[in-house]
Design a protein around this motif. Sequence first.
Motif, PDB file in Angstrom:
ATOM      1  N   THR A 294     -19.985  -3.776 -62.416  1.00 54.17           N
ATOM      2  CA  THR A 294     -19.175  -4.814 -62.978  1.00 54.17           C
ATOM      3  C   THR A 294     -17.804  -4.167 -62.387  1.00 54.17           C
ATOM      4  OG1 THR A 294     -19.372  -4.503 -64.978  1.00 54.17           O
ATOM      5  CG2 THR A 294     -21.282  -6.688 -64.681  1.00 54.17           C
ATOM      6  N   SER A 295     -17.300  -3.402 -62.357  1.00 51.74           N
ATOM      7  CA  SER A 295     -16.357  -3.300 -61.916  1.00 51.74           C
ATOM      8  C   SER A 295     -15.391  -3.831 -60.980  1.00 51.74           C
ATOM      9  CB  SER A 295     -15.925  -1.541 -62.373  1.00 51.74           C
ATOM     10  OG  SER A 295     -16.813  -1.316 -60.768  1.00 51.74           O
ATOM     11  N   SER A 296     -14.213  -3.942 -61.247  1.00 55.86           N
ATOM     12  CA  SER A 296     -12.727  -4.311 -60.353  1.00 55.86           C
ATOM     13  C   SER A 296     -13.141  -3.797 -58.797  1.00 55.86           C
ATOM     14  CB  SER A 296     -11.631  -4.926 -60.793  1.00 55.86           C
ATOM     15  OG  SER A 296     -11.556  -3.539 -60.795  1.00 55.86           O
ATOM     16  N   GLU A 297     -13.014  -2.838 -58.769  1.00 59.74           N
ATOM     17  CA  GLU A 297     -12.711  -1.586 -57.535  1.00 59.74           C
ATOM     18  C   GLU A 297     -14.552  -2.079 -56.810  1.00 59.74           C
ATOM     19  OE1 GLU A 297     -12.183   3.285 -55.984  1.00 59.74           O
ATOM     20  OE2 GLU A 297     -12.607   2.841 -57.821  1.00 59.74           O
ATOM     21  N   TYR A 298     -15.108  -1.542 -57.068  1.00 57.91           N
ATOM     22  CA  TYR A 298     -16.747  -1.693 -56.848  1.00 57.91           C
ATOM     23  C   TYR A 298     -17.153  -3.266 -56.253  1.00 57.91           C
ATOM     24  CZ  TYR A 298     -21.463  -1.043 -56.417  1.00 57.91           C
ATOM     25  OH  TYR A 298     -23.104  -1.413 -55.646  1.00 57.91           O
ATOM     26  N   SER A 299     -16.833  -4.015 -57.368  1.00 58.66           N
ATOM     27  CA  SER A 299     -16.825  -5.569 -56.937  1.00 58.66           C
ATOM     28  C   SER A 299     -16.384  -5.984 -55.861  1.00 58.66           C
ATOM     29  CB  SER A 299     -16.379  -6.764 -58.048  1.00 58.66           C
ATOM     30  OG  SER A 299     -17.910  -6.813 -59.040  1.00 58.66           O
ATOM     31  N   GLN A 300     -14.928  -5.649 -55.647  1.00 54.90           N
ATOM     32  CA  GLN A 300     -14.434  -6.140 -54.426  1.00 54.90           C
ATOM     33  C   GLN A 300     -14.422  -5.297 -53.100  1.00 54.90           C
ATOM     34  OE1 GLN A 300     -10.046  -3.909 -55.319  1.00 54.90           O
ATOM     35  NE2 GLN A 300      -9.104  -5.868 -56.603  1.00 54.90           N
ATOM     36  N   LEU A 301     -15.616  -3.933 -52.684  1.00 51.61           N
ATOM     37  CA  LEU A 301     -15.648  -3.322 -51.814  1.00 51.61           C
ATOM     38  C   LEU A 301     -16.899  -3.543 -51.870  1.00 51.61           C
ATOM     39  CD1 LEU A 301     -15.198  -1.059 -50.337  1.00 51.61           C
ATOM     40  CD2 LEU A 301     -15.960   0.755 -52.420  1.00 51.61           C
TER      41      LEU A 301
ATOM     42  N   GLU B 221     -20.229  -0.295 -42.560  1.00 51.37           N
ATOM     43  CA  GLU B 221     -20.617   0.761 -43.045  1.00 51.37           C
ATOM     44  C   GLU B 221     -19.829   2.243 -43.578  1.00 51.37           C
ATOM     45  OE1 GLU B 221     -22.047   2.803 -38.882  1.00 51.37           O
ATOM     46  OE2 GLU B 221     -23.376   1.028 -38.371  1.00 51.37           O
ATOM     47  N   THR B 222     -18.898   1.812 -43.429  1.00 56.94           N
ATOM     48  CA  THR B 222     -17.663   2.306 -44.066  1.00 56.94           C
ATOM     49  C   THR B 222     -17.831   1.978 -45.191  1.00 56.94           C
ATOM     50  OG1 THR B 222     -16.181   3.157 -42.493  1.00 56.94           O
ATOM     51  CG2 THR B 222     -15.419   3.237 -44.537  1.00 56.94           C
ATOM     52  N   ALA B 223     -17.955   0.771 -46.124  1.00 59.69           N
ATOM     53  CA  ALA B 223     -17.585  -0.067 -47.715  1.00 59.69           C
ATOM     54  C   ALA B 223     -18.764  -0.001 -47.954  1.00 59.69           C
ATOM     55  CB  ALA B 223     -17.698  -1.318 -46.941  1.00 59.69           C
ATOM     56  N   VAL B 224     -19.791   0.208 -46.676  1.00 63.50           N
ATOM     57  CA  VAL B 224     -21.529   0.484 -47.394  1.00 63.50           C
ATOM     58  C   VAL B 224     -21.581   1.954 -48.101  1.00 63.50           C
ATOM     59  CG1 VAL B 224     -23.296   0.710 -47.064  1.00 63.50           C
ATOM     60  CG2 VAL B 224     -22.275  -1.508 -46.655  1.00 63.50           C
ATOM     61  N   LYS B 225     -20.851   2.655 -47.701  1.00 65.61           N
ATOM     62  CA  LYS B 225     -20.987   3.971 -47.626  1.00 65.61           C
ATOM     63  C   LYS B 225     -20.277   4.152 -48.706  1.00 65.61           C
ATOM     64  CE  LYS B 225     -21.608   6.585 -43.190  1.00 65.61           C
ATOM     65  NZ  LYS B 225     -21.121   7.133 -41.936  1.00 65.61           N
ATOM     66  N   LYS B 226     -19.039   3.920 -48.934  1.00 65.41           N
ATOM     67  CA  LYS B 226     -18.414   3.787 -50.275  1.00 65.41           C
ATOM     68  C   LYS B 226     -19.386   3.867 -51.368  1.00 65.41           C
ATOM     69  CE  LYS B 226     -13.658   3.375 -48.311  1.00 65.41           C
ATOM     70  NZ  LYS B 226     -12.371   2.958 -47.921  1.00 65.41           N
ATOM     71  N   LEU B 227     -20.003   2.368 -51.549  1.00 66.45           N
ATOM     72  CA  LEU B 227     -20.572   1.977 -52.928  1.00 66.45           C
ATOM     73  C   LEU B 227     -21.547   3.208 -53.095  1.00 66.45           C
ATOM     74  CD1 LEU B 227     -21.133  -1.624 -51.058  1.00 66.45           C
ATOM     75  CD2 LEU B 227     -19.424  -0.558 -53.466  1.00 66.45           C
ATOM     76  N   ARG B 228     -21.749   3.845 -52.153  1.00 60.57           N
ATOM     77  CA  ARG B 228     -23.002   4.222 -52.315  1.00 60.57           C
ATOM     78  C   ARG B 228     -23.353   5.545 -53.013  1.00 60.57           C
ATOM     79  NH1 ARG B 228     -25.463   0.529 -52.161  1.00 60.57           N
ATOM     80  NH2 ARG B 228     -26.342  -0.551 -50.719  1.00 60.57           N
TER      81      ARG B 228
END
Length: 171
Positions: free
Chosen positions: A51-58, A103-110
Amino acid sequence: MFKFVKASAILLAGLLFTGAAVAQTKVAVVNIQAAIMSTEKASSKINALKTSSEYSQLQNSAESIRAEVQKMAEDAQKNGVTWSDEKKAEHQRKMNFKRSDFETAVKKLRAMEGQAVQDLQKDLLPKAKSALEEVIKERKLDLVLDANSAVYAGTSANLTEELVKRLNAAK
C-alpha cells in the motif's frame, strides 16, 4: 548349525532393540520460513509495502506498460499485413522497448518484495529459532526436520502453526 542359531538370535535381538529405540524417537517437522511469513508482523509489513505510494506507483506503471504492449500487439496483429517492412520493424522495436520497461518495473517490484522478506527474516529468524527450541524442549523431541524435505508429516508432527502462534504472541 549352532553358529547359525546364535547369529540369528543376535540379529533378532538387535532388531528388537532397534525397533524399541525407533518407537521412542520423537520426530517433528517445521517450515521456519513459512512460519515467519505467516506471522501478523509479516502480514503487516507486506501489506504496508503493497500500500506504499512507491510500490503502488510502480505497480500501476507496470500494469499500464503491460496494457500498452498488449494494445500494440493487437494493433500489429490487426493492421500488420498492411504495414511496410520498415513500419513493422519500427513497431517491433517499440514493443521490445516497452517489454523491457515492463520487465524492469516487475524486477523492481520483486526486489522491493524480496527486501521486505529479507528484513522479516533478519528480524524474526532469531526469535523463531528460540521459540522452536522451546517447543523442542517442551515436547522432548529427538529430531526436527525441515517440512519441505519430509515426504509426509501428520498435523500433530508439524510444528509450523505452533511456531506462528508463539511468534505472534512474542511480538
